[in-house]
Design an enzyme around this catalytic site. Structure first.
Site, PDB file in Angstrom:
ATOM      1  N   HIS A  16      73.606 -19.466   8.573  1.00  0.00           N
ATOM      2  CA  HIS A  16      72.882 -20.495   7.815  1.00  0.00           C
ATOM      3  C   HIS A  16      73.809 -20.992   6.715  1.00  0.00           C
ATOM      4  O   HIS A  16      73.861 -20.433   5.617  1.00  0.00           O
ATOM      5  CB  HIS A  16      71.580 -19.909   7.257  1.00  0.00           C
ATOM      6  CG  HIS A  16      70.703 -20.911   6.577  1.00  0.00           C
ATOM      7  ND1 HIS A  16      69.329 -20.786   6.492  1.00  0.00           N
ATOM      8  CD2 HIS A  16      70.990 -22.080   5.937  1.00  0.00           C
ATOM      9  CE1 HIS A  16      68.823 -21.816   5.845  1.00  0.00           C
ATOM     10  NE2 HIS A  16      69.812 -22.613   5.476  1.00  0.00           N
ATOM     11  N   HIS A  18      75.453 -24.783   5.351  1.00  0.00           N
ATOM     12  CA  HIS A  18      75.608 -26.240   5.442  1.00  0.00           C
ATOM     13  C   HIS A  18      77.031 -26.570   5.012  1.00  0.00           C
ATOM     14  O   HIS A  18      77.391 -26.282   3.855  1.00  0.00           O
ATOM     15  CB  HIS A  18      74.609 -26.941   4.523  1.00  0.00           C
ATOM     16  CG  HIS A  18      73.177 -26.596   4.833  1.00  0.00           C
ATOM     17  ND1 HIS A  18      72.385 -27.387   5.633  1.00  0.00           N
ATOM     18  CD2 HIS A  18      72.415 -25.534   4.469  1.00  0.00           C
ATOM     19  CE1 HIS A  18      71.184 -26.833   5.729  1.00  0.00           C
ATOM     20  NE2 HIS A  18      71.173 -25.699   5.043  1.00  0.00           N
ATOM     21  N   HIS A 197      64.760 -25.210   9.637  1.00  0.00           N
ATOM     22  CA  HIS A 197      64.356 -24.689   8.333  1.00  0.00           C
ATOM     23  C   HIS A 197      62.828 -24.726   8.318  1.00  0.00           C
ATOM     24  O   HIS A 197      62.220 -25.762   8.627  1.00  0.00           O
ATOM     25  CB  HIS A 197      64.851 -25.577   7.199  1.00  0.00           C
ATOM     26  CG  HIS A 197      66.319 -25.434   6.881  1.00  0.00           C
ATOM     27  ND1 HIS A 197      67.313 -25.550   7.816  1.00  0.00           N
ATOM     28  CD2 HIS A 197      66.940 -25.183   5.695  1.00  0.00           C
ATOM     29  CE1 HIS A 197      68.485 -25.371   7.218  1.00  0.00           C
ATOM     30  NE2 HIS A 197      68.289 -25.150   5.936  1.00  0.00           N
ATOM     31  N   GLU A 200      60.539 -22.266   3.757  1.00  0.00           N
ATOM     32  CA  GLU A 200      61.357 -22.138   2.535  1.00  0.00           C
ATOM     33  C   GLU A 200      60.434 -22.559   1.378  1.00  0.00           C
ATOM     34  O   GLU A 200      59.948 -21.727   0.634  1.00  0.00           O
ATOM     35  CB  GLU A 200      62.604 -23.031   2.620  1.00  0.00           C
ATOM     36  CG  GLU A 200      63.494 -22.964   1.368  1.00  0.00           C
ATOM     37  CD  GLU A 200      64.652 -23.973   1.376  1.00  0.00           C
ATOM     38  OE1 GLU A 200      64.611 -24.969   2.138  1.00  0.00           O
ATOM     39  OE2 GLU A 200      65.607 -23.770   0.586  1.00  0.00           O
ATOM     40  N   ASP A 278      73.749 -20.403   2.742  1.00  0.00           N
ATOM     41  CA  ASP A 278      73.097 -21.722   2.639  1.00  0.00           C
ATOM     42  C   ASP A 278      74.068 -22.791   2.116  1.00  0.00           C
ATOM     43  O   ASP A 278      74.673 -23.520   2.899  1.00  0.00           O
ATOM     44  CB  ASP A 278      71.830 -21.625   1.771  1.00  0.00           C
ATOM     45  CG  ASP A 278      70.782 -22.678   2.135  1.00  0.00           C
ATOM     46  OD1 ASP A 278      71.008 -23.463   3.077  1.00  0.00           O
ATOM     47  OD2 ASP A 278      69.718 -22.701   1.484  1.00  0.00           O
ATOM     48  N   ASP A 279      74.186 -22.899   0.785  1.00  0.00           N
ATOM     49  CA  ASP A 279      75.070 -23.897   0.153  1.00  0.00           C
ATOM     50  C   ASP A 279      75.884 -23.184  -0.924  1.00  0.00           C
ATOM     51  O   ASP A 279      75.615 -23.332  -2.125  1.00  0.00           O
ATOM     52  CB  ASP A 279      74.221 -25.012  -0.471  1.00  0.00           C
ATOM     53  CG  ASP A 279      73.349 -25.699   0.570  1.00  0.00           C
ATOM     54  OD1 ASP A 279      73.889 -26.514   1.329  1.00  0.00           O
ATOM     55  OD2 ASP A 279      72.141 -25.396   0.628  1.00  0.00           O
TER      56      ASP A 279
HETATM   57  N1  HPA Z   1      66.919 -26.466   2.535  1.00  0.00           N
HETATM   58  C1  HPA Z   1      66.738 -27.641   3.131  1.00  0.00           C
HETATM   59  N2  HPA Z   1      67.718 -28.493   3.322  1.00  0.00           N
HETATM   60  C2  HPA Z   1      68.936 -28.178   2.932  1.00  0.00           C
HETATM   61  C3  HPA Z   1      69.187 -26.979   2.313  1.00  0.00           C
HETATM   62  C4  HPA Z   1      68.117 -26.071   2.110  1.00  0.00           C
HETATM   63  O1  HPA Z   1      68.249 -24.964   1.551  1.00  0.00           O
HETATM   64  N3  HPA Z   1      70.517 -26.972   2.049  1.00  0.00           N
HETATM   65  C5  HPA Z   1      71.038 -28.122   2.499  1.00  0.00           C
HETATM   66  N4  HPA Z   1      70.081 -28.865   3.035  1.00  0.00           N
HETATM   67 ZN    ZN Z   2      69.667 -24.425   4.516  1.00  0.00          ZN
END
Ligand code: HPA
Ligand code: ZN
Length: 333
Positions: A16, A18, A197, A200, A278-279
């Site tokens: 996971h 991006h 996703h 969340e 994630d990021d």
């Molecule tokens: N959630 C949804 N979209 C996203 C995320 C996330 O954590 N990171 C980059 N795009």
């Molecule tokens: Zn994500």
């Protein structure tokens, strides 16, 4: 308590991630200068100081602004190389990487520029970094299903074989998985796997829809599944992996602190949880850092960290012989 070096050293798959979320401030400014475009912040430090988020949308605003400096094939290649080099230092040996083509095509950057740039780095990844890799095309769920379908058709025409799966990201609430039923049906008909996703910021119902309507192989995040015991039983019985992102959940206020993170509870409930970043450029660390962080905050022992590393490979889309080779490397760590 497990030491940080074991968390970093453990061979792991990142599932996971991006690629646009790995864009570090220094590289943002470097590429902006090269492309003669301005970043709406006076300096690297000022940009980094802006990384205080109240929710998913407040992050997405900055995320889309920053990636707007990416213009050329070289930019996308540089972005991917920078990630792979860092991932290597975090024990990553396999990465399944999300990209957001619509965030670029909407700005007039052709899909081919994004795909060819990323691919030029990924095709060298194994040799240069010792990391096998796959690409997952994510649709922006706050755009229309028609836009997603057009993006899918473009991707299928332009080296469709570079993509292993499609996913769903961006603003979750108000954009349920069902909105993309036909797009995902088309993707599956073309032999692509699916992820999304869900859970969340969105409710457990979105996780049910991701499973029942989009037929996902994994759920990205999925932490809010814990609110629904029937859903927990389903995820456990069907061994559906969840790609959990602890630092992200804290930064985007899904949980208050790392100590409150439900990862340990998820494992106790028999869920197939994995740890991911994630990021990482925005959320304070890469995947080894996330693993070290939860080991410390939740007092996870080395055996549990090894379970998480094994989970990352068994949840991945690699072929069985490669997966088994990676699992033996975990056993030797
Ligand atoms: N959630 C949804 N979209 C996203 C995320 C996330 O954590 N990171 C980059 N795009
Ligand atoms: Zn994500």
């Amino acid at each position: 308590m497990a030491d940080a070096s074991f968390a970093h050293r453990l061979p792991k798959a990142e599932l996971h991630l991006h690629i646009e979320g790995t864009f570090e401030p220094e590289l943002i400014f470097e590429i902006a200068e090269r492309n003669k475009v301005t970043v709406p912040y006076p300096s690297v430090d000022a940009l980094r100081r802006a990384y205080e988020f109240s929710d998913l949308q407040s992050f997405l605003n900055l995320y889309y602004d920053a990636m707007a400096v990416l213009r050329t094939e070289q930019d996308f290649a540089d972005l991917a190389h920078a990630y792979l080099a860092r991932a290597k230092g975090q024990g990553v040996v396999h990465a399944e990487i999300f990209f957001d083509p619509q965030a670029h095509t909407a700005r007039g950057i052709p899909y081919e520029v994004v795909s060819d740039g990323l691919w030029s780095a990924l095709r060298e990844s194994e040799r240069r970094y010792g990391i096998s890799s796959k690409l997952i095309l994510c649709f922006l769920r706050d755009l229309t299903a028609e836009s997603a379908m057009q993006t899918l058709e473009t991707a299928l025409r332009h080296h469709g074989d570079r993509i292993v799966a499609v996913g769903l990201d961006s603003a979750e609430v108000g954009h349920p998985p069902t909105k993309f039923r036909h797009v995902f049906e088309r993707a599956r008909a073309e032999g692509l796997l699916t992820v999304a996703h869900a859970g969340e910021e969105g409710p457990p119902e979105y996780v049910w829809e991701a499973l029942d309507v989009l037929k996902v192989s994994r759920v990205d995040h999925g932490v809010r599944s814990l609110e629904d015991p029937k859903l927990v039983a389903r995820l456990r019985d069907e061994k559906i992996p969840l790609t959990v992102c602890p630092f992200s959940n804290v930064k985007l206020r899904v949980v208050d602190t790392l100590r409150d993170h439900p990862l340990a509870r998820m494992l106790e409930l028999g869920l197939h949880a994995t740890v991911n970043s994630d990021d990482p450029a925005y959320f304070g660390g890469y995947v080894g850092d996330n693993l070290a962080g939860v080991a410390d905050a939740l007092a996870l022992d080395d055996g549990t960290l090894a379970t998480l590393a094994r989970n990352s490979f068994t949840a991945s889309f690699i072929d069985a012989p490669t997966r088994d080779r990676y699992l033996s490397r975990v056993a030797e760590a």
